[in-house]
Design a protein around this motif. Structure first.
Motif, PDB file in Angstrom:
ATOM      1  N   ASN B 165       0.797  -1.214   0.000  1.00 49.89           N
ATOM      2  CA  ASN B 165       0.000   0.000   0.000  1.00 49.89           C
ATOM      3  C   ASN B 165       0.833   1.268   0.000  1.00 49.89           C
ATOM      4  O   ASN B 165       0.508   2.241  -0.664  1.00 49.89           O
ATOM      5  N   VAL B 195      -4.960  -0.216   6.429  1.00 46.74           N
ATOM      6  CA  VAL B 195      -4.751   0.026   5.012  1.00 46.74           C
ATOM      7  C   VAL B 195      -4.712   1.525   4.726  1.00 46.74           C
ATOM      8  O   VAL B 195      -3.854   2.027   3.995  1.00 46.74           O
ATOM      9  N   ARG B 199      -1.526   3.598   3.110  1.00 47.56           N
ATOM     10  CA  ARG B 199      -1.629   4.356   1.856  1.00 47.56           C
ATOM     11  C   ARG B 199      -1.360   5.836   2.107  1.00 47.56           C
ATOM     12  O   ARG B 199      -0.666   6.501   1.333  1.00 47.56           O
ATOM     13  N   ASN B 250      -9.562   3.840  -3.085  1.00 44.44           N
ATOM     14  CA  ASN B 250      -9.707   2.656  -3.943  1.00 44.44           C
ATOM     15  C   ASN B 250     -10.458   3.041  -5.212  1.00 44.44           C
ATOM     16  O   ASN B 250     -10.835   4.202  -5.387  1.00 44.44           O
TER      17      ASN B 250
END
Lengths: 347, 347
Positions: B165, B195, B199, B250
């Motif tokens: 990520n 996550v 990121r 995403n």
DNA sequence: GTGATTATTTGGAACGTTCCAAATTTTGTC
DNA sequence: GACAAAATTTGGAACGTTCCAAATAATCAC
């Protein structure tokens, strides 16, 4: 400690009762005394016992497993369908084998056979293209109920649950005609499928009722996917006499059509009306929100599962054909977007 | 005929051999004579015998069933992941229990317990938010391998397979900076997840490397869905100093961002650069095609399944942490769309 | 307290397979 | 044709549960 697995016998031993009593407790039988039940349960927790359903199924008949096979799980429609099935199946204490066939009939045969060896007590299947009625014969012969969803198979002696494709497409056309459109296209879908035929039938019927002549050029068959939608607009816009609206085979196609329109600097819902079919979850939040025929895939999954469980429990395997009502959900993509509060049905 | 089910004994009887021989044939043992094997197989077909794996599992240990639980099957990312798993699991002769938790930790616990009772010999799980390391303790204690995918759980002694990520977000920012953008937003995702943190970390790092100051206003956390994306642009465009580009949590968010932009008469890829994360299947066919960090969910599913099967077969349950490489796939939505032939990786 | 009821508990005998050790048949050698 | 070796086959005894019929314990009515 001892060997590996903890069994009823170990529990019985530790709790000072017989294995039969433990079994009774496990099944929640009312025959057993409250005190012993408590004791047994305590020991079960203490020793970390896990029930072995495989062994149980050997004696009983009902396996608490159902199978579900879909033809394309990457399509949101089927994913949602699966989720719907999962919900009711889960809360009924069942667990589901789920497999994807990717439209391969061989794979379908394999997974169904495999599921059967594993002792499913029912099967929900959205059959791959080309599935024949005979393919489920052996299941039903063995008394295992089968529910076919989405795509019907003519001649199959099993239950089915399909949406009212004719009425849905018909309603879409009627709505577009009501908004003044005369050049209404039918976009997407493979022409040689039952679902396509039914939806096209509804389209033609509504066209006729609205006094609009059917034009073969306006039905453009493509893959039932987003890419297929893009392709469809492309082809339709080559016509001399272009359409001003389209009813799409499904929502994926409809999204593709919107993409394709924008690539041509046309704004869906303003310069061109598009209506989808399925009411996938993104239909509501897309911009513009998609006017579509609500099939409620999740609800369909739930209903299919309920039907299957009913058949499993009742023991009788009499086929039942249900066509599920659909309704047009008017949002923005058809250009009639007055009521922005339209919501998806959750039955 | 007799009772109902055809068993090995019936076959043995009909073929004039012993049940042991039939069993040997079933297992494809090389000990049995070619002639008898043929005869037995003939009888098997003739009587319509179906193997009872439940009974077999009672004696053996290996069950040919794996479990897979995902937190949101309606998200294409997970649907594709599941399809990837299904592919390798299917061709290894296994069958999978699949369940959806919908981010409910209770449901997750239930389904895992249920799967265990059914005798899975391995589990792949994309854990619901809030899952703790201890939740899989009992599985691993029993020697059942577990592979965690997508979201890692700190401290869990099980294998994991997550995408890189940090590197992915970093590459996205670097690319946008290279195109001249200075006001780059980070849109979507729930802030309290691992996550998200990873990121965001990659985003900040790349920003720093490009000599761009981090601006807290430019990270706008929302639900990781299409609707969340719409919301995110809405919030970002309220800023005095608006962004000109966004890297999204995403692809779902990215699509939402595109929708939101268009609702404001801004064309993604022209007036505003957007890059997604995941490379969902529609990313390629959307218009404009989405520039995104390719995670290849299906490939990830396949790898996870391979890892699991390897562990099942080898018998040793030593945890292995794999971070899967990602790569930026440049398409049109970032405005750099020169190379339109960029394709998704299928490893 | 006794006999009759009712409430609990309990040993086998299944269920359909695989495994083991041992029995049987076939093949080979001289 | 006898003996050994190899190839094939085979009866139980598991595996972990649920059923059944029957045994035992508790309760009741008098």
């Amino acid at each position: 400690m001892n060997k590996g697995r903890v069994t009823v016998i170990d529990i019985a031993h530790a709790a000072g009762v017989s294995k039969s009593t433990v079994s009774l407790v496990l099944q929640g039988s009312s025959l057993v005394n409250e005190a012993t039940r408590a004791k047994v349960n305590a020991v079960i927790r203490e020793l970390g016992y896990v029930y072995n359903r495989g062994a149980a199924n050997l004696r009983q008949a009902k396996s608490k497993i159902v199978g579900i096979v879909v033809n394309d799980l990457t399509n949101s429609f089927f994913a949602e369908l699966a989720v719907g099935v999962d919900m009711v199946v889960q809360s009924a204490g069942y667990v589901q084998f789920l497999s994807n066939t990717g439209e391969s009939i061989d794979r379908q045969r394999e997974v169904v056979a495999s599921m059967r060896e594993h002792g499913i007590s029912g099967l929900i299947v959205s059959p791959a293209r080309g599935t024949e009625a005979a393919d489920f014969k052996s299941l039903t012969n063995a008394g295992i109920p089968v529910v076919i969803v989405v795509r019907n198979i003519p001649g199959a002696k099993v239950s089915s649950l399909v949406s009212d494709n004719f009425a849905g497409a018909s309603a879409a056309v009627e709505h577009l005609a009501g908004l003044g459109h005369r050049r209404i296209a039918f976009m997407g879908g493979f022409a040689n499928t039952a679902v396509f035929a039914e939806r096209l039938g509804g389209y033609r019927d509504a066209l006729a009722k609205a006094g609009i002549a059917f034009d073969d050029d306006l039905v453009v068959a493509t893959a039932p996917s987003r890419a297929g939608g893009v392709e469809a607009v492309g082809r339709a816009m080559l016509l001399a006499n272009k359409p001003t609206a389209a009813v799409c085979f499904n929502d994926a196609v409809a999204f593709g059509v919107c993409d394709g329109l924008r690539a041509r600097r046309l704004e869906p819902g303003v310069d061109f009306a598009v209506v989808g079919f399925d009411d996938v979850i993104e239909a509501e939040s897309a911009v513009p929100a998609l006017t579509t025929v609500s099939v409620d895939p999740q609800g369909m999954g739930r209903r299919a599962a309920q039907l299957l469980l009913k058949q499993i429990n009742s023991g009788k395997v009499e086929a039942e054909a249900i066509v599920s009502a659909v309704r047009l959900v008017v949002r923005q993509s058809c250009g009639a977007g007055l009521d922005t509060t339209a919501r998806r049905v959750v039955s």
